[in-house]
Design an enzyme around this catalytic site. Structure first.
Site, mmCIF file in Angstrom:
data_model
loop_
_atom_site.group_PDB
_atom_site.id
_atom_site.type_symbol
_atom_site.label_atom_id
_atom_site.label_comp_id
_atom_site.label_asym_id
_atom_site.label_seq_id
_atom_site.Cartn_x
_atom_site.Cartn_y
_atom_site.Cartn_z
ATOM 1 N N ASN A 1 -29.433 -74.107 -87.591
ATOM 2 C CA ASN A 1 -30.147 -74.169 -86.321
ATOM 3 C C ASN A 1 -30.195 -75.639 -85.932
ATOM 4 O O ASN A 1 -31.034 -76.399 -86.411
ATOM 5 C CB ASN A 1 -31.552 -73.583 -86.498
ATOM 6 C CG ASN A 1 -32.311 -73.524 -85.187
ATOM 7 O OD1 ASN A 1 -31.899 -74.123 -84.184
ATOM 8 N ND2 ASN A 1 -33.419 -72.816 -85.183
ATOM 9 N N GLU B 1 -35.294 -64.644 -88.205
ATOM 10 C CA GLU B 1 -34.106 -64.931 -87.387
ATOM 11 C C GLU B 1 -32.941 -65.419 -88.243
ATOM 12 O O GLU B 1 -31.786 -65.114 -87.950
ATOM 13 C CB GLU B 1 -34.475 -65.948 -86.296
ATOM 14 C CG GLU B 1 -35.358 -65.313 -85.224
ATOM 15 C CD GLU B 1 -36.019 -66.315 -84.292
ATOM 16 O OE1 GLU B 1 -37.078 -66.852 -84.676
ATOM 17 O OE2 GLU B 1 -35.493 -66.559 -83.198
ATOM 18 N N ARG C 1 -27.201 -70.734 -84.635
ATOM 19 C CA ARG C 1 -28.035 -70.308 -83.532
ATOM 20 C C ARG C 1 -27.578 -71.059 -82.279
ATOM 21 O O ARG C 1 -27.494 -72.292 -82.279
ATOM 22 C CB ARG C 1 -29.494 -70.656 -83.814
ATOM 23 C CG ARG C 1 -30.353 -70.325 -82.641
ATOM 24 C CD ARG C 1 -31.777 -70.750 -82.842
ATOM 25 N NE ARG C 1 -32.524 -70.339 -81.669
ATOM 26 C CZ ARG C 1 -33.524 -71.034 -81.157
ATOM 27 N NH1 ARG C 1 -33.931 -72.147 -81.726
ATOM 28 N NH2 ARG C 1 -34.148 -70.596 -80.090
ATOM 29 N N HIS D 1 -34.970 -65.229 -77.367
ATOM 30 C CA HIS D 1 -35.527 -64.637 -78.603
ATOM 31 C C HIS D 1 -34.775 -63.366 -79.003
ATOM 32 O O HIS D 1 -35.301 -62.532 -79.731
ATOM 33 C CB HIS D 1 -37.026 -64.284 -78.455
ATOM 34 C CG HIS D 1 -37.937 -65.472 -78.356
ATOM 35 N ND1 HIS D 1 -38.997 -65.528 -77.466
ATOM 36 C CD2 HIS D 1 -37.945 -66.650 -79.033
ATOM 37 C CE1 HIS D 1 -39.624 -66.686 -77.597
ATOM 38 N NE2 HIS D 1 -39.006 -67.385 -78.542
ATOM 39 N N ARG E 1 -45.729 -74.300 -72.558
ATOM 40 C CA ARG E 1 -45.046 -73.888 -71.320
ATOM 41 C C ARG E 1 -45.958 -72.975 -70.497
ATOM 42 O O ARG E 1 -46.668 -72.142 -71.054
ATOM 43 C CB ARG E 1 -43.754 -73.131 -71.639
ATOM 44 C CG ARG E 1 -42.655 -74.016 -72.188
ATOM 45 C CD ARG E 1 -41.455 -73.198 -72.643
ATOM 46 N NE ARG E 1 -41.156 -73.469 -74.042
ATOM 47 C CZ ARG E 1 -40.425 -72.688 -74.823
ATOM 48 N NH1 ARG E 1 -39.905 -71.565 -74.354
ATOM 49 N NH2 ARG E 1 -40.219 -73.005 -76.082
ATOM 50 N N VAL F 1 -48.117 -66.233 -83.959
ATOM 51 C CA VAL F 1 -49.363 -65.676 -83.429
ATOM 52 C C VAL F 1 -49.376 -64.153 -83.603
ATOM 53 O O VAL F 1 -50.360 -63.575 -84.080
ATOM 54 C CB VAL F 1 -49.529 -66.038 -81.937
ATOM 55 C CG1 VAL F 1 -50.784 -65.401 -81.372
ATOM 56 C CG2 VAL F 1 -49.541 -67.546 -81.744
HETATM 57 P P1 ADP Z 1 -42.137 -71.226 -83.366
HETATM 58 O O1 ADP Z 1 -42.055 -70.563 -82.022
HETATM 59 O O2 ADP Z 1 -42.136 -72.720 -83.274
HETATM 60 O O3 ADP Z 1 -41.203 -70.657 -84.401
HETATM 61 P P2 ADP Z 1 -44.232 -69.840 -84.837
HETATM 62 O O4 ADP Z 1 -43.628 -68.507 -84.677
HETATM 63 O O5 ADP Z 1 -44.316 -70.420 -86.201
HETATM 64 O O6 ADP Z 1 -43.629 -70.915 -83.859
HETATM 65 O O7 ADP Z 1 -45.721 -69.763 -84.246
HETATM 66 C C1 ADP Z 1 -46.551 -70.878 -84.214
HETATM 67 C C2 ADP Z 1 -47.898 -70.467 -83.625
HETATM 68 O O8 ADP Z 1 -48.504 -69.477 -84.470
HETATM 69 C C3 ADP Z 1 -48.881 -71.618 -83.525
HETATM 70 O O9 ADP Z 1 -49.530 -71.600 -82.253
HETATM 71 C C4 ADP Z 1 -49.896 -71.286 -84.613
HETATM 72 O O10 ADP Z 1 -51.189 -71.759 -84.319
HETATM 73 C C5 ADP Z 1 -49.877 -69.773 -84.563
HETATM 74 N N1 ADP Z 1 -50.497 -69.197 -85.762
HETATM 75 C C6 ADP Z 1 -50.072 -69.258 -87.038
HETATM 76 N N2 ADP Z 1 -50.978 -68.649 -87.865
HETATM 77 C C7 ADP Z 1 -51.994 -68.215 -87.076
HETATM 78 C C8 ADP Z 1 -53.225 -67.513 -87.311
HETATM 79 N N3 ADP Z 1 -53.599 -67.157 -88.543
HETATM 80 N N4 ADP Z 1 -53.995 -67.240 -86.241
HETATM 81 C C9 ADP Z 1 -53.624 -67.594 -85.003
HETATM 82 N N5 ADP Z 1 -52.494 -68.245 -84.718
HETATM 83 C C10 ADP Z 1 -51.681 -68.543 -85.725
#
Ligand code: ADP
Length: 361
Positions: A8, A349, A59, A148, A207, A296
């Site tokens: 990536n 991914e 990717r 995605h 964003r 999230v």
């Molecule tokens: P990316 O899109 O960079 O791959 P991720 O899929 O790792 O990102 O998601 C990152 C987001 O997930 C961040 O906003 C982080 O705060 C949120 N996150 C991770 N664990 C938790 C949790 N336990 N509760 C709420 N949000 C979370």
């Protein structure tokens, strides 16, 4: 055919994973502050030691309307990815630098490009067409592409396994720093919230997601340059713009502590999720499952509960205790009586890129 090397390549970093597709074992790393992709790739090659990949999967963010599936890299494919840089000026050149560096560093190993947009090439014209001057749209390739896709492909397959059927109607929320949602029918994407670029749709970490394009004219006429507006909407908006932090955990913590801007940021974020959920239920004619994935979606019971609150009348009901339980496994979090299943499916991914790359050779 067992070992896949997944790359990536971003503008300033290269993330890599070496996966054994038979044993499922993997290891990886990240090289940051990359200025010369070829040099970085030679360094990674040294880290691989004696292990020699059978295929290299890359990717690639934007495949335009050209690439509908993972594609073996040739000089022609490189040239096409380069032409598509107009649609993804930050991403495609960096992806391409990784491809060129890998082809040079691993002579004789096949390289495969796996596109974030490819999965959404099944969208119907009414879903991908923006209602703007048709000649302008054609000349500039302006339409909705969606992103995605690799994650959606992986997650929808796992969801189908959990549900025990391939013909399910799914609404999948990929909620990470970038966030989008897709309506998927029998494994085919029929609608998704990101468009020409990954800016459209849901509220994200930094964003804005959907807004009236008139905002851009208004601020432009007030003196903002195009670059400033790009930065504003891509890097200084979303949760960050509303609350001062783009990290969902921090926003939730601040809101729980009574911080008003953080509360509003969450309310806007949740409102947008519900807006799309309703829209996609209508487009699909109902759903068999609602699926949550990425940082999230996988980890935040609060977000899932807020997105689905009060939807019992639609046959959507979370099981509070299942929803609150933490687990790294794909699982059901809806109540026994819920007509629509609610699933949490951790995305992967890298594994999907590895599988698609291996499948191609
Ligand atoms: P990316 O899109 O960079 O791959 P991720 O899929 O790792 O990102 O998601 C990152 C987001 O997930 C961040 O906003 C982080 O705060 C949120 N996150 C991770 N664990 C938790 C949790 N336990 N509760 C709420 N949000 C979370």
């Amino acid at each position: 055919m067992t070992t896949a090397f997944v790359v990536n390549s971003g503008s300033s970093s290269i993330k890599w994973t070496l996966l054994d597709l038979v044993s499922g074992q993997s290891r990886g790393g990240i090289v940051e502050r990359v200025t010369d992709h070829a040099e970085a790739m030679v360094g990674i090659l040294a880290e691989l030691g004696n292990e020699h990949p059978d295929v290299i999967g890359h990717r690639v963010v934007h495949g335009g309307a050209v690439f509908t599936a993972a594609t073996l890299v040739t000089d022609e494919v490189e040239a096409a990815i380069e032409r598509l840089s107009a649609l993804a000026p930050l991403h495609n050149p960096a992806n391409l630098a990784g491809i060129r560096a890998a082809r040079a560093a691993f002579p004789g190993v096949p390289n495969v490009a796996v596109f974030d947009t490819a999965f959404h090439q099944t969208l119907a014209p009414e879903a991908y067409t923006y209602a703007i001057d048709a000649d302008v749209a054609r000349e500039h390739g302006i339409r909705r592409y969606g992103f995605h896709g690799t994650s959606y492909q992986y997650v929808s397959r796992v969801a189908a396994e959990l549900l025990g059927r391939n013909d399910a109607k799914l609404i999948v929320f990929h909620l990470g720093n970038g966030a989008s949602v897709a309506a998927i029918d029998s494994g085919r994407s029929v609608e998704t919230s990101m468009g020409l670029t990954p800016l459209e749709g849901l509220v994200m970490g930094t964003r804005s997601g959907d807004l009236d394009a008139g905002v851009i004219f208004h601020l432009g006429r007030s003196g903002s340059t195009l670059d400033e507006l790009d930065t504003l909407l891509n890097r200084r908006s979303g949760l960050l713009g509303l609350s001062g932090t783009g990290d969902m955990r921090d926003v939730q913590e601040a809101a729980a502590g009574g911080d008003e801007p953080a509360r509003l940021a969450l309310d806007v974020y949740h409102h947008r999720l519900r807006h799309y959920l309703g829209a996609y239920l209508a487009l699909l004619g109902g759903a068999d499952a609602i699926v949550f994935t990425a940082g999230v979606g996988e980890n935040s019971p609060v977000t899932r509960a807020a997105a689905l609150a009060g939807m019992q009348w639609l046959g959507i009901e979370l099981d509070e205790s299942l929803n609150a339980t933490r687990s790294p496994e794909a699982r059901v979090v809806s109540s026994v009586g819920s007509r629509v299943a609610v699933l949490v499916v951790p995305t992967n991914e890298e594994l999907e890129i590895a599988r698609q790359s291996a499948a191609l050779i």
